[in-house]
Design a protein around this motif. Sequence first.
Motif, PDB file in Angstrom:
ATOM      1  N   MET A   1       7.823 -10.219  11.564  1.00 14.84           N
ATOM      2  CA  MET A   1       7.014  -9.556  10.549  1.00 14.84           C
ATOM      3  C   MET A   1       5.505  -9.773  10.647  1.00 14.84           C
ATOM      4  O   MET A   1       4.756  -9.220   9.848  1.00 14.84           O
ATOM      5  CB  MET A   1       7.494 -10.007   9.157  1.00 14.84           C
ATOM      6  N   ALA A   2       5.028 -10.577  11.596  1.00 15.95           N
ATOM      7  CA  ALA A   2       3.591 -10.869  11.652  1.00 15.95           C
ATOM      8  C   ALA A   2       2.761  -9.603  11.834  1.00 15.95           C
ATOM      9  O   ALA A   2       1.731  -9.410  11.179  1.00 15.95           O
ATOM     10  CB  ALA A   2       3.300 -11.853  12.780  1.00 15.95           C
ATOM     11  N   THR A   3       3.200  -8.723  12.735  1.00 18.17           N
ATOM     12  CA  THR A   3       2.403  -7.519  12.990  1.00 18.17           C
ATOM     13  C   THR A   3       2.430  -6.555  11.805  1.00 18.17           C
ATOM     14  O   THR A   3       1.418  -5.934  11.478  1.00 18.17           O
ATOM     15  CB  THR A   3       2.903  -6.806  14.254  1.00 18.17           C
ATOM     16  N   SER A   4       3.564  -6.433  11.140  1.00 21.58           N
ATOM     17  CA  SER A   4       3.652  -5.537   9.983  1.00 21.58           C
ATOM     18  C   SER A   4       2.785  -6.032   8.834  1.00 21.58           C
ATOM     19  O   SER A   4       2.165  -5.247   8.108  1.00 21.58           O
ATOM     20  CB  SER A   4       5.105  -5.424   9.509  1.00 21.58           C
ATOM     21  N   ILE A   5       2.745  -7.354   8.667  1.00 22.59           N
ATOM     22  CA  ILE A   5       1.900  -7.929   7.620  1.00 22.59           C
ATOM     23  C   ILE A   5       0.426  -7.762   7.982  1.00 22.59           C
ATOM     24  O   ILE A   5      -0.407  -7.409   7.147  1.00 22.59           O
ATOM     25  CB  ILE A   5       2.251  -9.417   7.418  1.00 22.59           C
ATOM     26  N   ALA A   6       0.094  -8.021   9.257  1.00 10.49           N
ATOM     27  CA  ALA A   6      -1.298  -7.957   9.690  1.00 10.49           C
ATOM     28  C   ALA A   6      -1.873  -6.551   9.566  1.00 10.49           C
ATOM     29  O   ALA A   6      -3.055  -6.377   9.253  1.00 10.49           O
ATOM     30  CB  ALA A   6      -1.418  -8.449  11.127  1.00 10.49           C
ATOM     31  N   THR A   7      -1.050  -5.523   9.820  1.00 11.27           N
ATOM     32  CA  THR A   7      -1.536  -4.143   9.750  1.00 11.27           C
ATOM     33  C   THR A   7      -1.462  -3.570   8.338  1.00 11.27           C
ATOM     34  O   THR A   7      -1.963  -2.467   8.096  1.00 11.27           O
ATOM     35  CB  THR A   7      -0.719  -3.232  10.679  1.00 11.27           C
ATOM     36  N   GLY A   8      -0.841  -4.280   7.416  1.00 14.42           N
ATOM     37  CA  GLY A   8      -0.716  -3.792   6.055  1.00 14.42           C
ATOM     38  C   GLY A   8       0.456  -2.851   5.851  1.00 14.42           C
ATOM     39  O   GLY A   8       0.592  -2.252   4.777  1.00 14.42           O
ATOM     40  N   ALA A   9       1.307  -2.708   6.857  1.00 10.75           N
ATOM     41  CA  ALA A   9       2.472  -1.835   6.704  1.00 10.75           C
ATOM     42  C   ALA A   9       3.422  -2.372   5.644  1.00 10.75           C
ATOM     43  O   ALA A   9       4.098  -1.598   4.952  1.00 10.75           O
ATOM     44  CB  ALA A   9       3.202  -1.688   8.040  1.00 10.75           C
ATOM     45  N   LEU A  10       3.507  -3.693   5.533  1.00 13.78           N
ATOM     46  CA  LEU A  10       4.353  -4.329   4.521  1.00 13.78           C
ATOM     47  C   LEU A  10       3.581  -5.455   3.853  1.00 13.78           C
ATOM     48  O   LEU A  10       2.809  -6.165   4.518  1.00 13.78           O
ATOM     49  CB  LEU A  10       5.621  -4.903   5.163  1.00 13.78           C
ATOM     50  N   ARG A  11       3.774  -5.610   2.566  1.00 13.86           N
ATOM     51  CA  ARG A  11       3.211  -6.772   1.884  1.00 13.86           C
ATOM     52  C   ARG A  11       3.969  -8.020   2.322  1.00 13.86           C
ATOM     53  O   ARG A  11       5.174  -7.946   2.617  1.00 13.86           O
ATOM     54  CB  ARG A  11       3.305  -6.587   0.369  1.00 13.86           C
ATOM     55  N   PRO A  12       3.308  -9.169   2.351  1.00 15.09           N
ATOM     56  CA  PRO A  12       3.941 -10.381   2.890  1.00 15.09           C
ATOM     57  C   PRO A  12       5.294 -10.710   2.273  1.00 15.09           C
ATOM     58  O   PRO A  12       6.265 -10.968   2.991  1.00 15.09           O
ATOM     59  CB  PRO A  12       2.901 -11.468   2.601  1.00 15.09           C
ATOM     60  N   LYS A  13       5.395 -10.704   0.960  1.00 26.40           N
ATOM     61  CA  LYS A  13       6.657 -11.076   0.313  1.00 26.40           C
ATOM     62  C   LYS A  13       7.757 -10.050   0.578  1.00 26.40           C
ATOM     63  O   LYS A  13       8.925 -10.393   0.757  1.00 26.40           O
ATOM     64  CB  LYS A  13       6.441 -11.243  -1.202  1.00 26.40           C
TER      65      LYS A  13
ATOM     66  N   GLY B   1       2.797   8.837  10.989  1.00 25.91           N
ATOM     67  CA  GLY B   1       4.161   8.326  10.974  1.00 25.91           C
ATOM     68  C   GLY B   1       4.327   6.902  11.454  1.00 25.91           C
ATOM     69  O   GLY B   1       5.428   6.338  11.375  1.00 25.91           O
ATOM     70  N   PHE B   2       3.236   6.288  11.928  1.00 27.84           N
ATOM     71  CA  PHE B   2       3.395   4.968  12.533  1.00 27.84           C
ATOM     72  C   PHE B   2       3.624   3.864  11.504  1.00 27.84           C
ATOM     73  O   PHE B   2       4.195   2.832  11.828  1.00 27.84           O
ATOM     74  CB  PHE B   2       2.184   4.638  13.406  1.00 27.84           C
ATOM     75  N   ARG B   3       3.188   4.057  10.286  1.00 30.50           N
ATOM     76  CA  ARG B   3       3.449   3.055   9.253  1.00 30.50           C
ATOM     77  C   ARG B   3       4.944   2.921   9.018  1.00 30.50           C
ATOM     78  O   ARG B   3       5.488   1.807   9.003  1.00 30.50           O
ATOM     79  CB  ARG B   3       2.729   3.431   7.954  1.00 30.50           C
ATOM     80  N   VAL B   4       5.615   4.058   8.856  1.00 31.27           N
ATOM     81  CA  VAL B   4       7.068   4.034   8.681  1.00 31.27           C
ATOM     82  C   VAL B   4       7.739   3.533   9.952  1.00 31.27           C
ATOM     83  O   VAL B   4       8.690   2.742   9.911  1.00 31.27           O
ATOM     84  CB  VAL B   4       7.583   5.436   8.318  1.00 31.27           C
ATOM     85  N   GLY B   5       7.238   3.992  11.108  1.00 30.40           N
ATOM     86  CA  GLY B   5       7.804   3.542  12.374  1.00 30.40           C
ATOM     87  C   GLY B   5       7.697   2.040  12.561  1.00 30.40           C
ATOM     88  O   GLY B   5       8.615   1.393  13.097  1.00 30.40           O
ATOM     89  N   GLN B   6       6.584   1.476  12.103  1.00 28.64           N
ATOM     90  CA  GLN B   6       6.418   0.033  12.247  1.00 28.64           C
ATOM     91  C   GLN B   6       7.379  -0.734  11.348  1.00 28.64           C
ATOM     92  O   GLN B   6       7.904  -1.783  11.728  1.00 28.64           O
ATOM     93  CB  GLN B   6       4.981  -0.361  11.923  1.00 28.64           C
TER      94      GLN B   6
END
Length: 372
Positions: free
Chosen positions: A26-38, A164-169
């Motif tokens: 999850m590090a990359t998703s958190i770093a790009t803002g695609a997902l909130r940390p929790k 679409g890359f946010r959902v893809g990530q």
Amino acid sequence: MLVVLVVVTALIFDFTNGFHDTANSMATSIATGALRPKVAVTISAVLNLVGAFLSVEVAKTISNGLVDDTKIGPAIVFGGLVGAIVWNLVTWFVGLPSSSSHALFGGLIGATWVSAGTDSVHFGKIVEKVLIPAALSPVLAGLAAMIVTYFVYRIFVRRGRTSGFRVGQIISASLVSLAHGTNDAQKTMGVITLTMITAGTLPAGAGPPLWVIVSAALALALGTYLGGWRITYTLGKGLTDIDGPQGFAAQTSSAAVILASTSFGFPLSTTHVCSGGIVGSGVGRNESPVRWGTAGRMVIAWLFTLPAAAIVGAAAGLVTSTGTVGTISVGVVGLAIGIGIYLLSRRSPVNAGSFTTPAPTVPEQEVGRIAA
């Protein structure tokens, strides 16, 4: 009682494996803002839990392939686990994404070697199943991520097609979490199964019982949910500046390598794979330079992980082989080290909020104290 102690210790290792390796998924998703940390760690925990039930090939490799189960007992396995846990905590404290898998292998090999002799360690299997995948997997993930990143930016990003890359990530990060569960949860299952075989409660060559699968899956998921933010920050912020398409490329490449390895029963390091994917994505995007100094420190930690854990495991195994008093002593020392590292970490906390504010650095004198 000794078997129960080893099982509990193995589950503690599994828990540290979970929070040590959350960053892989999850590090990359958190770093790009695609997902909130929790939200990210919750999704990762659930999918790690599910993934643990999909395969037992890696568990069989560990319980029946690396050491001779007829020449060791539960006390030796316990010593190896203590070595692995100590190394996991030290590298977590300094924020280095080293391999929990190699810490486990090193601890087990070291404890077995000094207690039962050289011929009790299957070095051929270790080279085939551990060392070769360890060397090749990050390279393969890095090359794949570099190529995917290059073409993603050339074909999509330069033409403004990035919606679409946010959902893809999110999907690719979820796939990495699922893959992590299929590989890393198996290692604890294999150790517990190995312990039961050495104690005579399971026949040689047996696979993990259902209760072992369930308990290992739950321990890994719980550790994943608690975050391991120190290492997540290093992978998400320390190696390269990541955006959505780049994160998608890194995670998709890493998941493909992990799932392929699981199908062959290779207990590889998901840390190595995911780190290689992130570095490869940085190379594939010229505007996002790789911080090679941080990458170099990670590689040094990788090289030291197996031998360092083996040394600690050997010392612990040597003491536990003396009897009950030795086993208790190793347990007490290991517990004291764990509590000490946790208390030191409270002086420079890194948490979910550190991804929106600068993370405090670990004081150099504290790193030196832990290393000593």
